[in-house]
Motif scaffolding. Structure first.
Motif, PDB file in Angstrom:
ATOM      1  N   UNK A   1       2.756   4.477  -7.822  1.00  0.00           N
ATOM      2  CA  UNK A   1       1.732   5.515  -7.976  1.00  0.00           C
ATOM      3  C   UNK A   1       1.897   6.544  -6.859  1.00  0.00           C
ATOM      4  N   UNK A   2       2.332   7.775  -7.175  1.00  0.00           N
ATOM      5  CA  UNK A   2       2.450   8.792  -6.138  1.00  0.00           C
ATOM      6  C   UNK A   2       1.150   9.031  -5.370  1.00  0.00           C
ATOM      7  N   UNK A   3       0.011   8.730  -6.003  1.00  0.00           N
ATOM      8  CA  UNK A   3      -1.265   8.850  -5.312  1.00  0.00           C
ATOM      9  C   UNK A   3      -1.419   7.851  -4.186  1.00  0.00           C
ATOM     10  N   UNK A   4      -0.539   6.854  -4.122  1.00  0.00           N
ATOM     11  CA  UNK A   4      -0.520   5.906  -3.024  1.00  0.00           C
ATOM     12  C   UNK A   4       0.587   6.190  -2.029  1.00  0.00           C
ATOM     13  N   UNK A   5       1.245   7.339  -2.180  1.00  0.00           N
ATOM     14  CA  UNK A   5       2.245   7.758  -1.214  1.00  0.00           C
ATOM     15  C   UNK A   5       3.666   7.339  -1.514  1.00  0.00           C
ATOM     16  N   UNK A   6       3.899   6.705  -2.666  1.00  0.00           N
ATOM     17  CA  UNK A   6       5.260   6.306  -3.028  1.00  0.00           C
ATOM     18  C   UNK A   6       5.876   7.387  -3.921  1.00  0.00           C
ATOM     19  N   UNK A   7       7.199   7.338  -4.132  1.00  0.00           N
ATOM     20  CA  UNK A   7       7.857   8.440  -4.830  1.00  0.00           C
ATOM     21  C   UNK A   7       7.439   8.658  -6.280  1.00  0.00           C
ATOM     22  N   UNK A   8       7.225   7.572  -7.035  1.00  0.00           N
ATOM     23  CA  UNK A   8       6.916   7.755  -8.450  1.00  0.00           C
ATOM     24  C   UNK A   8       8.157   7.928  -9.296  1.00  0.00           C
ATOM     25  N   UNK A   9       9.276   7.357  -8.841  1.00  0.00           N
ATOM     26  CA  UNK A   9      10.518   7.488  -9.621  1.00  0.00           C
ATOM     27  C   UNK A   9      11.075   6.140 -10.054  1.00  0.00           C
ATOM     28  N   UNK A  10      10.212   5.097 -10.049  1.00  0.00           N
ATOM     29  CA  UNK A  10      10.675   3.781 -10.454  1.00  0.00           C
ATOM     30  C   UNK A  10      11.033   3.755 -11.939  1.00  0.00           C
ATOM     31  N   UNK A  11      12.158   3.142 -12.231  1.00  0.00           N
ATOM     32  CA  UNK A  11      12.625   3.027 -13.621  1.00  0.00           C
ATOM     33  C   UNK A  11      12.405   1.635 -14.195  1.00  0.00           C
ATOM     34  N   UNK A  12      11.820   0.743 -13.404  1.00  0.00           N
ATOM     35  CA  UNK A  12      11.759  -0.667 -13.810  1.00  0.00           C
ATOM     36  C   UNK A  12      11.017  -0.881 -15.122  1.00  0.00           C
ATOM     37  N   UNK A  13       9.839  -0.271 -15.243  1.00  0.00           N
ATOM     38  CA  UNK A  13       9.060  -0.457 -16.470  1.00  0.00           C
ATOM     39  C   UNK A  13       9.740   0.222 -17.646  1.00  0.00           C
TER      40      UNK A  13
ATOM     41  N   UNK B   1      -5.892  23.029   2.817  1.00  0.00           N
ATOM     42  CA  UNK B   1      -4.565  22.580   2.383  1.00  0.00           C
ATOM     43  C   UNK B   1      -4.567  21.095   2.085  1.00  0.00           C
ATOM     44  N   UNK B   2      -3.677  20.707   1.188  1.00  0.00           N
ATOM     45  CA  UNK B   2      -3.571  19.319   0.725  1.00  0.00           C
ATOM     46  C   UNK B   2      -2.118  19.034   0.390  1.00  0.00           C
ATOM     47  N   UNK B   3      -1.618  17.902   0.844  1.00  0.00           N
ATOM     48  CA  UNK B   3      -0.286  17.439   0.442  1.00  0.00           C
ATOM     49  C   UNK B   3      -0.432  16.184  -0.397  1.00  0.00           C
ATOM     50  N   UNK B   4       0.342  16.107  -1.460  1.00  0.00           N
ATOM     51  CA  UNK B   4       0.372  14.895  -2.274  1.00  0.00           C
ATOM     52  C   UNK B   4       0.638  13.701  -1.358  1.00  0.00           C
ATOM     53  N   UNK B   5      -0.067  12.580  -1.548  1.00  0.00           N
ATOM     54  CA  UNK B   5       0.166  11.414  -0.691  1.00  0.00           C
ATOM     55  C   UNK B   5       1.648  11.091  -0.547  1.00  0.00           C
ATOM     56  N   UNK B   6       2.029  10.762   0.673  1.00  0.00           N
ATOM     57  CA  UNK B   6       3.433  10.497   0.956  1.00  0.00           C
ATOM     58  C   UNK B   6       3.584   9.681   2.216  1.00  0.00           C
ATOM     59  N   UNK B   7       4.752   9.791   2.831  1.00  0.00           N
ATOM     60  CA  UNK B   7       5.033   9.051   4.040  1.00  0.00           C
ATOM     61  C   UNK B   7       4.506   9.756   5.272  1.00  0.00           C
ATOM     62  N   UNK B   8       4.891   9.247   6.417  1.00  0.00           N
ATOM     63  CA  UNK B   8       4.414   9.729   7.706  1.00  0.00           C
ATOM     64  C   UNK B   8       4.550  11.249   7.815  1.00  0.00           C
ATOM     65  N   UNK B   9       3.490  11.899   8.292  1.00  0.00           N
ATOM     66  CA  UNK B   9       3.516  13.353   8.519  1.00  0.00           C
ATOM     67  C   UNK B   9       4.243  13.607   9.836  1.00  0.00           C
ATOM     68  N   UNK B  10       5.185  14.550   9.843  1.00  0.00           N
ATOM     69  CA  UNK B  10       5.856  14.790  11.115  1.00  0.00           C
ATOM     70  C   UNK B  10       4.905  15.495  12.088  1.00  0.00           C
ATOM     71  N   UNK B  11       5.124  15.245  13.354  1.00  0.00           N
ATOM     72  CA  UNK B  11       4.196  15.704  14.390  1.00  0.00           C
ATOM     73  C   UNK B  11       4.036  17.223  14.367  1.00  0.00           C
TER      74      UNK B  11
ATOM     75  N   UNK C   1      -2.928  11.718   2.248  1.00  0.00           N
ATOM     76  CA  UNK C   1      -3.057  10.268   2.362  1.00  0.00           C
ATOM     77  C   UNK C   1      -1.683   9.713   2.725  1.00  0.00           C
ATOM     78  N   UNK C   2      -1.596   9.032   3.872  1.00  0.00           N
ATOM     79  CA  UNK C   2      -0.298   8.632   4.396  1.00  0.00           C
ATOM     80  C   UNK C   2      -0.023   7.154   4.160  1.00  0.00           C
ATOM     81  N   UNK C   3       1.033   6.894   3.416  1.00  0.00           N
ATOM     82  CA  UNK C   3       1.567   5.549   3.242  1.00  0.00           C
ATOM     83  C   UNK C   3       2.611   5.347   4.343  1.00  0.00           C
ATOM     84  N   UNK C   4       2.249   4.601   5.379  1.00  0.00           N
ATOM     85  CA  UNK C   4       3.151   4.449   6.517  1.00  0.00           C
ATOM     86  C   UNK C   4       4.360   3.582   6.194  1.00  0.00           C
ATOM     87  N   UNK C   5       4.357   2.928   5.026  1.00  0.00           N
ATOM     88  CA  UNK C   5       5.487   2.112   4.595  1.00  0.00           C
ATOM     89  C   UNK C   5       6.428   2.876   3.658  1.00  0.00           C
TER      90      UNK C   5
END
Length: 489
Positions: A303-315, A67-77, A11-15
């Motif tokens: 949420x790493x399931x949405x393609x973001x890192x999951x390393x936020x310390x804010x909360x 095969x499956x990759x954890x959601x992340x950013x753009x997949x390289x070509x 699942x690709x989070x293009x942002x």
């Protein structure tokens, strides 16, 4: 009868500030032909269901790569083309085949490919010709394109969010492909574009009753399958948004009518489906005033399931500022900190900088004198019948007494086993802090005294009005109040 099966999914989070390459697929899940485990993964249940039917009925299942990759950013070509051509080569070697069954996610975007799944299915169709039956499963957080609908005979998406029905979906795809091959049905599809993008959890009303009614419709009249594509708001693609796809047995008029009726009803739910998302301060006030135990507080956007890192310390910073003690955090992604903890060893006390490494939206790293309470190589958690790898993990104890699980493989929080497998009894904690939008709900609701959804602004593009989509080519709510009127004009 010969049926080829393969699965390429992410699942690709293009942002997202992240990028996805072949190592991400290897890290999450990569099974060459014949090496798929006996348990399914989220997008590969077609393998395990195909094996069961083939063994029972005596036809040949030719397995390709899964095969499956954890959601992340753009997949390289290079990575996408490598995996695509790997599967196409396996299919070419397996031919002739009667059918092709695919386990896809549906929201993969690669450099120069806005519709990876459409590209893959179209190339398969060109290779096998018009008479071979192609069926695929999709995650509802995907993008339904004309290219996919045109080239696949059978399309079934998970109905549930959280996706507790991924095995049933794989079973449905296999069953409909087999029935088509045996001449029992002629699948005819219709799609309704809802022109909206929204969070649509099925664990609560109004979606709960809506999905139950849709399930009851299957098998009545000529209706074979009803699927809902929720869309994935972090994917900047032309076909972003919610759609309904209905498949009937050679009854196109019924397919169109049912898709239209359900699509109009789903559009009517806009703005009324998501749980109450509250700010960190409101969430902590609510938690501190509650006698429930444990209270599960989920950071819905980091949420790493949405393609973001999951390393936020804010909360976590807000928690530490309030002086909370009896809590556990699962998880915070920081491979560097994990490695440092392994070097120090269990029982060690050391100054550690952790979290907040991937960008300013994740908050600053936390510096603390911590105790390494537990180390685990190749840790994991459950997601239904699936095993989700967390990589090497470390449990650290903060000076105030709270515990944090640091992981080296990004993953959202699916199940309380992520705590118990690391030696933390989740039921004994007053507060459990996790990172997930709703996939956690089915399993955590079984132990939670209360659940609070926390809206921490971060790297996830959570507001379609301000996301700045470049590829979206049609009006969508909430960007446009009345997208159907805008489309007509």
């Amino acid at each position: 009868m010969r049926i080829f099966c393969a699965s390429i999914a992410t699942e690709t989070n293009t942002f997202s500030p992240l990028r996805t390459d072949f190592s991400d697929f290897q890290e999450s899940f990569y099974a060459p032909p014949g090496q798929h485990p006996v348990t399914p993964t989220l997008c590969s249940a077609v393998f395990t269901e195909g094996r069961l039917r083939a063994a029972k009925e005596g036809w040949d299942l030719i397995e390709g790569t899964a095969t499956w990759a954890e959601p992340g950013g753009l997949v390289n070509r290079e990575t996408y083309e490598k995996l695509r051509d790997e599967v196409l080569g396996q299919l070419r070697a397996a031919m002739p085949v009667d059918g092709v069954i695919l386990g896809l996610h549906g929201a993969m975007v690669a450099q120069d490919y806005l519709d990876c799944e459409g590209d893959l299915i179209a190339r398969i169709r060109a290779m096998v010709g018009p008479d071979v039956v192609i069926g695929t499963s999709f995650d509802p957080h995907s993008h339904l394109t004309d290219l996919r609908v045109k080239n696949a005979d059978v399309i079934v998406a998970f109905k549930e969010f959280p996706h507790t029905d991924f095995v049933e979906t794989g079973r449905a795809v296999v069953d409909l492909v087999l029935k088509t091959l045996r001449g029992e049905i002629i699948p005819t599809k219709a799609v309704f574009d809802c022109h909206m993008i929204e969070v649509l959890p099925t664990s609560r009303e109004p979606m709960r009753s809506f999905i139950d009614r849709a399930k009851d419709m299957e098998g009545t009249g000529d209706i074979l399958s009803v699927s809902f594509i929720h869309g994935f708001m972090a994917g900047d693609v032309p076909d972003l948004g919610a759609k309904v796809i209905v498949t009937t047995n050679n009854n196109p008029a019924e397919a169109r009518q049912v898709a239209n009726d359900l699509g109009v009803e789903l559009f009517g739910f806009r703005g009324a489906t998501r749980p109450s998302f509250v700010t960190p301060d409101v969430a902590l006030d609510q938690a501190l005033a509650s006698d429930a135990k444990p209270i599960v507080l989920t950071d819905v956007w980091d949420n790493p399931g949405g393609g973001v890192p999951g390393d936020s310390t804010m909360l976590l910073r807000a928690v530490m500022k309030r002086g909370l003690r009896d809590f556990a955090v699962g998880t915070l992604w920081d491979p560097m900190a994990v490695r440092t903890c392994f070097s120090a060893g269990e029982g060690a006390t050391l100054p550690l900088r952790f979290g907040g490494k991937t960008g300013p939206h994740a908050g600053a790293p936390i510096d603390a004198a911590v105790k390494v309470k537990k180390l685990e190589r190749n840790a994991w958690q459950y997601f239904g019948e699936s095993i989700v790898p967390l990589g090497d993990c470390a449990v650290i104890e903060l000076p105030g007494g709270g515990e944090v699980i640091l992981n080296s493989n990004r993953s959202q929080s699916f199940d309380p086993s992520l705590f118990s497998n690391m030696g933390i009894d989740p039921k004994s904690k007053k507060y459990l802090f996790i990172k997930s939008t709703n996939h956690f709900y089915d399993s955590f609701a079984k132990i939670a005294g209360e659940i609070i959804y926390v809206d921490v602004h971060g790297p996830y593009p959570s507001d379609p009005k301000t996301n700045g989509y470049r590829h979206l080519n049609r009006p969508l709510w909430p960007i446009v109040d009345d997208p159907f009127a805008a489309k007509a004009s």
